[in-house]
Write a protein that holds these residues in place. Structure first.
Motif, PDB file in Angstrom:
ATOM      1  N   GLY A   1       0.824  -1.203   0.000  1.00  0.00           N
ATOM      2  CA  GLY A   1       0.000   0.000   0.000  1.00  0.00           C
ATOM      3  C   GLY A   1       0.853   1.245   0.000  1.00  0.00           C
ATOM      4  N   LEU A   2       0.399   2.251  -0.749  1.00  0.00           N
ATOM      5  CA  LEU A   2       1.079   3.546  -0.818  1.00  0.00           C
ATOM      6  C   LEU A   2       0.031   4.645  -0.711  1.00  0.00           C
ATOM      7  N   SER A   3       0.287   5.624   0.138  1.00  0.00           N
ATOM      8  CA  SER A   3      -0.681   6.714   0.252  1.00  0.00           C
ATOM      9  C   SER A   3      -0.065   8.040  -0.169  1.00  0.00           C
ATOM     10  N   ALA A   4      -0.935   8.930  -0.622  1.00  0.00           N
ATOM     11  CA  ALA A   4      -0.579  10.314  -0.925  1.00  0.00           C
ATOM     12  C   ALA A   4      -1.869  11.107  -0.880  1.00  0.00           C
ATOM     13  N   GLU A   5      -1.767  12.405  -0.675  1.00  0.00           N
ATOM     14  CA  GLU A   5      -2.958  13.243  -0.658  1.00  0.00           C
ATOM     15  C   GLU A   5      -3.146  13.916  -2.023  1.00  0.00           C
ATOM     16  N   ARG A   6      -2.289  14.863  -2.350  1.00  0.00           N
ATOM     17  CA  ARG A   6      -2.441  15.571  -3.629  1.00  0.00           C
ATOM     18  C   ARG A   6      -2.234  14.659  -4.838  1.00  0.00           C
ATOM     19  N   LYS A   7      -1.447  13.614  -4.677  1.00  0.00           N
ATOM     20  CA  LYS A   7      -1.131  12.724  -5.796  1.00  0.00           C
ATOM     21  C   LYS A   7      -2.001  11.463  -5.804  1.00  0.00           C
ATOM     22  N   ALA A   8      -2.987  11.398  -4.935  1.00  0.00           N
ATOM     23  CA  ALA A   8      -3.850  10.220  -4.875  1.00  0.00           C
ATOM     24  C   ALA A   8      -4.492   9.960  -6.230  1.00  0.00           C
ATOM     25  N   GLY A   9      -4.556   8.688  -6.605  1.00  0.00           N
ATOM     26  CA  GLY A   9      -5.120   8.292  -7.895  1.00  0.00           C
ATOM     27  C   GLY A   9      -4.072   8.120  -8.974  1.00  0.00           C
ATOM     28  N   GLN A  10      -2.845   8.563  -8.706  1.00  0.00           N
ATOM     29  CA  GLN A  10      -1.780   8.436  -9.690  1.00  0.00           C
ATOM     30  C   GLN A  10      -0.934   7.195  -9.425  1.00  0.00           C
ATOM     31  N   GLN A  11      -0.188   6.808 -10.438  1.00  0.00           N
ATOM     32  CA  GLN A  11       0.765   5.725 -10.287  1.00  0.00           C
ATOM     33  C   GLN A  11       2.093   6.286  -9.775  1.00  0.00           C
ATOM     34  N   MET A  12       2.782   5.509  -8.928  1.00  0.00           N
ATOM     35  CA  MET A  12       4.048   5.962  -8.380  1.00  0.00           C
ATOM     36  C   MET A  12       5.048   6.276  -9.499  1.00  0.00           C
ATOM     37  N   GLY A  13       5.029   5.502 -10.559  1.00  0.00           N
ATOM     38  CA  GLY A  13       5.946   5.730 -11.669  1.00  0.00           C
ATOM     39  C   GLY A  13       5.687   7.021 -12.422  1.00  0.00           C
ATOM     40  N   ASP A  14       4.465   7.550 -12.320  1.00  0.00           N
ATOM     41  CA  ASP A  14       4.169   8.850 -12.939  1.00  0.00           C
ATOM     42  C   ASP A  14       4.664   9.999 -12.061  1.00  0.00           C
ATOM     43  N   VAL A  15       4.573   9.805 -10.743  1.00  0.00           N
ATOM     44  CA  VAL A  15       5.036  10.827  -9.809  1.00  0.00           C
ATOM     45  C   VAL A  15       6.567  10.824  -9.733  1.00  0.00           C
TER      46      VAL A  15
END
Length: 342
Positions: free
Chosen positions: A32-46
């Motif tokens: 599991g990975l969490s983020a607020e502003r980046k929620a819904g994105q893939q880690m590889g995109d961020v």
């Protein structure tokens, strides 16, 4: 099968560094990975440098399940971590990378962070996460408080010397150069390229930097009396790394011998031959801390220099080191990669 972990705040620098380190870990799975502003994105995109990894999508914390999770890395801002960790299941172990549980005294937390502690019950059970000095307690802990990266660097350089009584306690000066990633990933005007490059500037001058609270707490506990150091950090235009130059009274040979004795069995601490001094370029991207001792021209004075990568040994590498102990895994697993050079 391995151990299952969740990373909260995965879209920040320390979260991304945890993912990078765990990619080479044989016994840990990121579920599991969490983020607020980046929620819904893939880690590889961020973080495109992680594009090759098969990772869970970034989601908000309340969308995560902690069933069958062994440990949570909490890489959230201070004050946020308290409420989040308090709501986690009791069976889940936690390594917190924020400042929320570093200080044992509630009044000290309020003094340095400007608000009352919201989880004093957890503050009482948290173990300070300087691995080399709290190893046994960390292995048994439910909650480990990661140190400040500046605080870790200064303690590697000075803590054994204070304990051994080989330096004076009333004239310690720590001059520190800190890479830009230590300020986090949030957009800040003073971190714009045009405002930061081609210069170095001091900050937290005059005893107001919050990591002084950790120096006060830890050095005083080791010495058995109040110890207050002079500490000035400087923001420098490089991405990763901390270089701490410490000015002390004491015999350089005795200081060096103390380091060799203290760190002889430590896998991530390298004591250089006396007279040599380290550079941040020699620890970049690694979980190593290099220590050097040089005799000053003034009799009875010495210079101690420590270098580490603030995102690895100073934060996420330390967090993984602690997690290995907490999960009864090999202590160095996922952390033996060589520094990146040049």
């Amino acid at each position: 099968m391995g151990k299952n972990v969740v990373i909260l705040g995965a879209s920040g620098y320390t979260g991304a560094e945890l993912v990078r380190l765990i990619a080479g870990h044989p016994d840990i799975n990121i579920v599991g990975l969490s983020a607020e502003r980046k929620a819904g994105q893939q880690m590889g995109d961020v973080f495109p440098h992680l594009r090759h990894m098969n990772l869970p999508q970034l989601v908000k914390i309340d969308e995560l399940s902690f069933e069958n999770v062994d440990l949570v890395f909490c890489a959230l801002p201070h004050a946020t971590s308290q409420a989040v960790i308090r709501a986690l299941p009791d069976a889940v172990k936690v390594v917190d990378l924020s400042a929320d549980f570093r200080l044992r005294d509630e009044a000290e937390y309020t003094k340095w962070y400007g608000l009352p502690h919201d989880a004093p019950d957890l503050q009482k059970i948290a173990v300070y996460g300087l691995t080399e000095f709290y190893r046994d307690d960390i292995a048994k802990a439910r909650l480990v408080a990661g140190t400040g990266c500046n605080a870790a660097t200064g303690q590697f350089a000075l803590r054994p010397l204070i304990a051994a009584g080989v330096i004076g306690l009333d004239d310690i000066v720590i001059d520190m150069k800190v890479g830009v990633s230590g300020a986090g990933r949030a957009l800040k005007e003073n971190l714009l390229h045009a405002e930061l490059s081609e210069g170095v500037h001091a900050y937290g001058v005059g005893g107001v930097h919050r990591h002084l609270a950790e120096f006060d707490q830890e050095f005083s506990a080791v010495a058995g009396r109040k110890v207050e150091v002079q500490f000035t950090p400087h923001l420098a235009p490089f991405n990763r790394g901390i270089l701490a130059t410490c000015y002390v009274s004491g015999d350089a040979a005795a200081i060096h011998e103390t380091f060799v004795s203290q760190y002889v069995d430590e896998p991530f601490i390298e004591v250089l031959p006396i007279g040599e001094h380290p550079s941040v370029r020699h620890v970049r991207g690694s979980n190593f801390c290099h220590l050097g001792v040089v005799a000053d021209r003034k009799e009875g004075r010495a210079i101690v220099i420590a270098a580490l990568d603030n995102l690895t040994k100073g934060s996420s590498g330390q967090a993984l080191h602690n997690a290995n102990l907490m999960l009864s895994l090999p202590e160095t697993a996922g952390l033996t990669m060589a520094p990146v050079f040049p």
